[in-house]
Motif scaffolding. Sequence first.
Motif, PDB file in Angstrom:
ATOM      1  N   PRO A  27      -0.126   3.562  -0.809  1.00 22.13           N
ATOM      2  CA  PRO A  27       0.425   1.500  -0.778  1.00 22.13           C
ATOM      3  C   PRO A  27      -0.348   0.957  -2.309  1.00 22.13           C
ATOM      4  N   HIS A  70      -5.622  -0.074  -8.029  1.00 25.67           N
ATOM      5  CA  HIS A  70      -4.906   0.915  -8.413  1.00 25.67           C
ATOM      6  C   HIS A  70      -5.141   1.220  -9.950  1.00 25.67           C
ATOM      7  N   HIS A  92      -2.311  -1.673  -2.285  1.00 25.66           N
ATOM      8  CA  HIS A  92      -3.540  -2.629  -1.153  1.00 25.66           C
ATOM      9  C   HIS A  92      -3.742  -3.713  -2.315  1.00 25.66           C
ATOM     10  N   ASP A  93      -4.462  -3.936  -3.939  1.00 25.80           N
ATOM     11  CA  ASP A  93      -5.309  -4.120  -4.640  1.00 25.80           C
ATOM     12  C   ASP A  93      -4.914  -3.293  -6.052  1.00 25.80           C
TER      13      ASP A  93
END
Length: 431
Positions: free
Chosen positions: A379, A386, A381-382
């Motif tokens: 995923p 990323h 998240h930030d």
Amino acid sequence: MTLLCADTVVCDAETVVEDGAVVVDGDRIAAVGDREDLREQYPDHERVESDLLAPGLVGGHVHSVQSLGRGIADDEELLDWLFDHVLPMEASMGPEEMRAAADLAYLELVESGTTTAVDHLSVSHAEQAFEAAGDSGVRALMGKVLMDRDSPEGLLEDTEEALAETEELIREFDGAHDGRIRYAVTPRFAVSCTEACLRGCRELADEYGVRIHTHASENRGEIEAVKENTGKRNVHWLDEVGLTGEDVVLAHCVWTDESEREMLAETGTHVTHCPSSNMKLASGVAPVTDYLDRGINVALGNDGPPCNNTLDAFTEMRQASLLGKVSDLDPTTLPARTVFEMATRNGAMAAGFDDVGKLREGWRADVVGLATDNARSTPIHDPYSHLVFAAHGDDVSLTMVDGEVLYRDGEHVRMDDAAVRERAREFADGY
């Protein structure tokens, strides 16, 4: 007008818009905001969908014309790498080789999300790289290299002739291609330039209002050579001959002492950190945290393909943060947002582009889109984490400069990528 839409829009190092959009009008950003709101305001405009949008990245120090030498000099010490391999390669290159090399570099930059490059060329045939950069559509600060002492055959120049050619190139190319191309007076480094050459570089920069770009304090052997020649440490010598200031970009600055760091801060000189190159050549670790704490503007650069092997700016962001953390033995060193700013706005400031490096109304429409439909992107998240630690240049799905799409969904718009690669392979066979 074009409406760029994305699940996530990273505007700068502080602002993220979820379910956002960027409106592009000509070469400028007309609006940034909520996707649905902007769709309603601009219902008839072309829409381009991406998973994530961000400002185009800035390669704060690259060597486009070295791209044919990718992999020719691995596992070498800097001065041996330079004088035994890279400079002889440059000396042997004619105009066709220079053009093929520059085309290859700009192809790689465009398809991996770099929209602005600070490019350190070679002594001869610099016009080939200027034309390549202009034809590719990128934004660039670039200049012919000057070398008038302790240089290999084929690169050693007469001082006055080198300065005269530089002046001709400034007149021809500074501000070319609708202002996307700007000139930087580009001495190689203090080891290969006389005092007269370096002072002449400052005179030209002042006369024409252009910037200066050179290497400094990359390696301890370089420091020793400069001290033997001048009696001074590198940055002090550069300051004496006029090569510090707000219009100067110094690549590397790995080995600086307290007095040199004070001088860099006091003069407003820009520094470009090249972590992958510094690691590969075992040059050392630049004191980036200290520079930033002093208010020195630090950009990020890949350096050349022979000492990095890639021009992917996403890789450089990751390397910069990780190298800083292990060097300082502090996991809080160089967090993702700081590194992202180094690779965007800081790089643009170093290159002298005032309205580049953020997705902001009224600023230049230099935008990259990334795909996130892969395991490595799941995923998120930030988005800053990323972009710095997980994203790769091959995630780029859109590259836009001045509102013009240069690359989209694996297809180059301006460049024939297959032809560029084939021509590069043809000329690289001799190295």
